[in-house]
Design a protein around this motif. Structure first.
Motif, short mmCIF file in Angstrom:
data_model
loop_
_atom_site.label_atom_id
_atom_site.label_comp_id
_atom_site.label_asym_id
_atom_site.label_seq_id
_atom_site.Cartn_x
_atom_site.Cartn_y
_atom_site.Cartn_z
N THR A 58 0.84 -1.37 -0.04
CA THR A 58 -0.07 -0.02 0.18
C THR A 58 0.72 1.30 0.05
O THR A 58 0.59 2.25 -0.57
N ALA A 59 1.90 1.22 0.83
CA ALA A 59 2.89 2.41 1.09
C ALA A 59 3.47 2.71 -0.23
O ALA A 59 3.67 3.63 -0.99
N LYS A 60 3.89 1.41 -0.77
CA LYS A 60 4.47 1.50 -2.28
C LYS A 60 3.86 2.24 -3.23
O LYS A 60 4.10 2.97 -4.09
N LEU A 61 2.46 1.72 -3.52
CA LEU A 61 1.48 2.04 -4.39
C LEU A 61 1.26 3.66 -4.02
O LEU A 61 1.28 4.43 -5.11
N LEU A 62 0.93 4.07 -2.92
CA LEU A 62 0.63 5.55 -2.51
C LEU A 62 1.75 6.42 -2.95
O LEU A 62 1.40 7.64 -3.29
N ALA A 63 3.10 5.93 -2.54
CA ALA A 63 4.24 6.45 -2.91
C ALA A 63 4.23 6.99 -4.61
O ALA A 63 5.15 7.88 -4.86
N LYS A 64 3.74 6.10 -5.27
CA LYS A 64 3.87 6.52 -6.82
C LYS A 64 2.82 7.51 -7.15
O LYS A 64 2.74 7.86 -8.39
N GLY A 65 1.92 7.98 -6.24
CA GLY A 65 1.05 9.06 -6.61
C GLY A 65 -0.52 8.72 -7.05
O GLY A 65 -0.63 7.51 -7.16
N PRO A 66 -1.40 9.65 -7.04
CA PRO A 66 -2.74 9.40 -7.16
C PRO A 66 -3.09 8.57 -8.39
O PRO A 66 -4.11 8.06 -8.74
N GLU A 67 -2.23 9.26 -9.60
CA GLU A 67 -2.48 8.82 -11.01
C GLU A 67 -2.04 7.38 -11.08
O GLU A 67 -2.92 6.73 -11.74
N LYS A 68 -0.81 6.78 -10.63
CA LYS A 68 -0.56 5.60 -10.41
C LYS A 68 -1.79 4.47 -9.71
O LYS A 68 -2.16 3.34 -10.34
#
Ligand code: PRT
Length: 105
Positions: free
Chosen positions: A24-34
């Motif tokens: 989750t942290a990894k995904l969130l760190a990529k930004g809302p578009e990702k």
């Protein structure tokens, strides 16, 4: 609290967590578009299983969709309760009547 609320709280708590140990942290760190893109991918995978008619696979894909839906909302700071409130507001309003009120067919 429902499992969706529990999951939303876990996702919220992952903001700022270590991307090495949290997906989750990894995904969130990529930004809302990702996050939005990932939700779209999972939705397409669920669509494929819905068309195929495999109930077990559709169930698994639907769970992926709900998780990535919550991550997408969290990425834009939209609380799950805001979505649930909107659904509650629509309760008792027929979709057919609502569409007619908007003047579309
Ligand atoms: N419900 C989920 C959940 N559903 C799916 N996923 C992850 O979502 C990822 C995306 O699936 P993919 O098939 O696209 O994975 P992938 O092929 O490796 O992805 P790509 O890099 O190829 O895009 C997988 O790594 C899954 O493990 C989830 N990850 C976490 N959760 C929940 O979130 C909580 C917190 O997880 P962490 O943030 O990882 O601690 C967990 O306890 C769970 O309750």
């Amino acid at each position: 609290m429902s499992i969706l609320h529990d999951l939303a709280a876990t996702i919220e708590a992952r903001k700022g967590a270590d991307p090495e140990t949290s997906w989750t942290a990894k995904l969130l760190a990529k930004g809302p578009e990702k996050c939005a893109e990932k939700f779209g991918e999972e939705a397409v995978e669920a669509i494929i299983e819905a068309v195929r008619g495999d109930q077990a696979k559709l169930t698994a894909e639907a769970a992926d969709v709900l998780y990535h839906f919550l991550v997408m909302l969290a990425a834009r700071d939209v609380p799950l309760d805001a979505v649930l409130d909107e659904l509650a507001r629509r309760q008792g309003i027929s979709g057919v009547a609502e569409k007619a009120a908007r003047g579309r067919d």
